[in-house]
Scaffold this active site. Structure first.
Site, PDB file in Angstrom:
ATOM      1  N   ASP A 165      -2.157  -2.087 -13.756  1.00  0.00           N
ATOM      2  CA  ASP A 165      -1.462  -1.280 -12.779  1.00  0.00           C
ATOM      3  C   ASP A 165      -0.752  -0.119 -13.459  1.00  0.00           C
ATOM      4  O   ASP A 165      -0.191  -0.282 -14.544  1.00  0.00           O
ATOM      5  CB  ASP A 165      -0.434  -2.166 -12.050  1.00  0.00           C
ATOM      6  CG  ASP A 165      -0.025  -1.596 -10.708  1.00  0.00           C
ATOM      7  OD1 ASP A 165      -0.463  -0.482 -10.380  1.00  0.00           O
ATOM      8  OD2 ASP A 165       0.737  -2.265 -10.003  1.00  0.00           O
ATOM      9  N   ASP A 172      -2.861   5.368  -6.522  1.00  0.00           N
ATOM     10  CA  ASP A 172      -2.581   3.938  -6.632  1.00  0.00           C
ATOM     11  C   ASP A 172      -3.867   3.132  -6.737  1.00  0.00           C
ATOM     12  O   ASP A 172      -4.846   3.391  -6.059  1.00  0.00           O
ATOM     13  CB  ASP A 172      -1.760   3.456  -5.431  1.00  0.00           C
ATOM     14  CG  ASP A 172      -1.314   2.014  -5.630  1.00  0.00           C
ATOM     15  OD1 ASP A 172      -1.233   1.575  -6.794  1.00  0.00           O
ATOM     16  OD2 ASP A 172      -1.068   1.317  -4.639  1.00  0.00           O
TER      17      ASP A 172
END
Ligand SMILES: *[C@@H]1O[C@H](CO)[C@@H](O)[C@H](O)[C@H]1NC(C)=O
Ligand SMILES: *[C@@H]1O[C@H](CO)[C@@H](O)[C@H](O)[C@H]1NC(C)=O
Ligand SMILES: *[C@@H]1O[C@H](CO)[C@@H](O)[C@H](O)[C@H]1NC(C)=O
Ligand SMILES: *[C@@H]1O[C@H](CO)[C@@H](O)[C@H](O)[C@H]1NC(C)=O
Length: 482
Positions: free
Chosen positions: A159, A356
């Site tokens: 991430d 994202d």
């Protein structure tokens, strides 16, 4: 004379009149700002890169880096595919909503973090509950990473929007000795070192002693201990990071999926991105997200610059957010549709745009989304509309057609970086194997209180290599890379 008919026209006529309605294959191309999809009686899709699952798991030789799997990949060791075969749109929206809320919702600005907090790009683990759990269910994409010596392998999420540390579930998993596979066993690693309190690697100010540990207590119940350690991280045979700092989550912390941790790719100085070997020919990292659970992408730490292998990347300037030094920010300055720019007042786009990994659709400010949706509908009046799917409110029914056209959506990023989205990047097909069915524009309005101008989801990024040239201050996009 038969020769008077150009053969290409003949070919088109054959395509248009042929009764292929029973088959769902298609061939597609893009021309003049339009995506064309034609029905075909043959399967024109690229032969699926479905390496056998064993080659994925031992895929450490892949020249592009470590294989990236979707959580629903049949090859994923997480096993989610066994319980759920396809993503339902309701499920995707639920996951997106939780993700957006955990990233940008008010929840995120609650208790002060125990460590130094942003703007220095600090750590905020954990501020409440389970840091893996707060990122629901949790990660769309995983890699297999090796920790320690000898290497212990785990399936972990990765991430760019982490709380500022790599997190790994470690033994002991429970005070009472409950079984806890899979978890990293620190005592079995010869290269593990404790981070002493007071070290710059220890973000906890209140701690004292030889190990940087914080006990997390909620409502007088010990949730677990968070201990910072350093050890060797092995991603591929050529990507090994020694003395890599991460947080061992002991006891009580249970990710809601079967993953074991999160690799931190944020701008935090301890992140894997910051520890990437740096040379003039490489960037911090790049990834390519697979466009469907059946295909495989890659994550490459210290990836070669695409230009050096003859690939053209479209670059935009990388910015940072003064309030959150861990964040990568780009700037969306406009949207194109079918070629021309949409007229959007610049203030509507002012602010941060985030790329994202774990949000599926792309979320725009309500007025920006409305401009895209209304203009898209004008282009599409000839096609029967279909009911909304969740919050995807611009849907069409292509059932029974032989050909359809869709105007290309272009994300216009600062610095002239125009990223044209492919059909699968801009549209959501509930039945991905049949384009002559229902399709929805894969964009939605962001919650009205969102501070970000836009969150570009993983669907819009899929199949392109996204290149984080952090030292060069830019993010690049190379289409069709996985
Ligand atoms: C975790 O793995 C088990 C066994 O492989 C599987 O049955 C279960 O559905 C998985 N859980 C999730 C949340 O994917
Ligand atoms: C957590 O840390 C405390 C103090 O360092 C220690 O006494 C306790 O045993 C640890 N608990 C667990 C479950 O590891
Ligand atoms: C802590 O206790 C309060 C009151 O009993 C409860 O409302 C709250 O949900 C609890 N918090 C957690 C994280 O369990
Ligand atoms: C799409 O169109 C087909 C044929 O016209 C029809 O049978 C089907 O019910 C439609 N589906 C939806 C979801 O509207």
């Amino acid at each position: 004379m038969a020769s008077a008919v150009p053969s290409t026209l003949l070919f088109c006529l054959v395509l248009l009149v042929s009764p292929y309605l029973g088959c769902s294959y298609h061939t597609s191309y893009t021309h003049g700002g339009m995506h064309y999809v034609l029905r075909s009686n043959r399967d024109h899709r690229q032969p699926k890169q479905t390496p056998t699952c064993s080659s994925v798991h031992s895929g450490r030789s892949s020249s592009d880096g470590v294989p990236v799997l979707h959580r629903l990949s049949p090859c994923s060791p997480l096993g989610a595919a066994r319980s759920q075969e396809q993503t339902s749109v309701a499920d995707v929206f639920h996951r997106d909503a939780l993700r957006l809320c955990s990233l940008f919702g008010e929840d995120n600005h609650g208790d002060p973090a125990p460590g130094p907090s942003a703007p220095g790009g600090g750590v905020s683990v954990p501020n409440k509950g389970d840091p893996i759990e707060t990122l629901p269910g949790a990660f769309e994409y995983h890699v297999v990473a090796g920790f320690g010596t000898p290497v212990q392998e785990f399936s972990v999420g990765f991430d760019t929007l982490t709380p500022g540390a790599t997190l790994l579930k470690c033994t002991p998993c429970a005070a009472g000795g409950e079984p806890c596979d899979p978890a990293f066993e620190p005592s079995a690693s010869s290269s593990l070192a404790q981070v002493p309190c007071g070290s710059t690697d220890c973000p906890f100010h209140g701690c004292s002693g030889p190990s940087c540990t914080l006990s997390v207590t909620i409502n007088n119940t010990l949730l677990g201990n968070v201990t910072f350690v350093t050890d060797t991280l092995t991603l591929t045979s050529t990507t090994t990071v020694e003395n890599f700092r991460f947080a061992c989550l002991e006891a009580g912390f249970r990710p809601s999926d079967n993953s074991t941790g999160i690799l931190d790719l944020s701008r935090n100085s301890h992140s894997l991105a910051s520890r990437a070997p740096s040379s003039p020919g490489t960037v911090a990292f790049s990834y390519c997200l697979p466009s469907s659970p059946g295909t495989v992408g890659f994550l490459s730490i210290g990836a070669p610059k695409p230009e050096l292998s003859g690939r053209k990347a479209i670059y935009t300037q990388l910015r940072s957010n003064p309030d959150n030094g861990n964040l990568y920010v780009v700037e969306l300055v406009g949207l194109g549709l079918g070629g021309p720019d949409l007229s959007i007042p610049p203030p509507a786009l002012a602010g941060d745009t985030i790329l994202d990994l774990h949000t599926t659709f792309t979320y725009l400010r309500p007025e920006v989304y409305a401009a895209l949706r209304d203009n898209f509908r004008k282009w599409m009046t000839q096609y029967p509309a279909a009911p909304s799917l969740g919050r995807l409110d611009t849907c069409y029914n292509f059932t029974g057609l032989n050909i359809f056209m869709v105007p290309v959506v272009t994300l216009k990023l600062d610095g002239g970086a125009d990223v044209d989205l492919s059909m699968d990047e801009m549209m959501f097909f509930p039945d991905p194997d049949n384009h002559f069915s229902i399709a929805c524009l894969a964009f939605a309005a962001a919650p009205a209180n969102a501070r970000e101008a836009a969150v570009i989801g993983n669907r819009a990024q899929s199949s392109m290599e996204v290149v984080y040239d952090v030292s060069g201050g830019r993010v690049g996009f190379v289409p069709y890379r996985c």
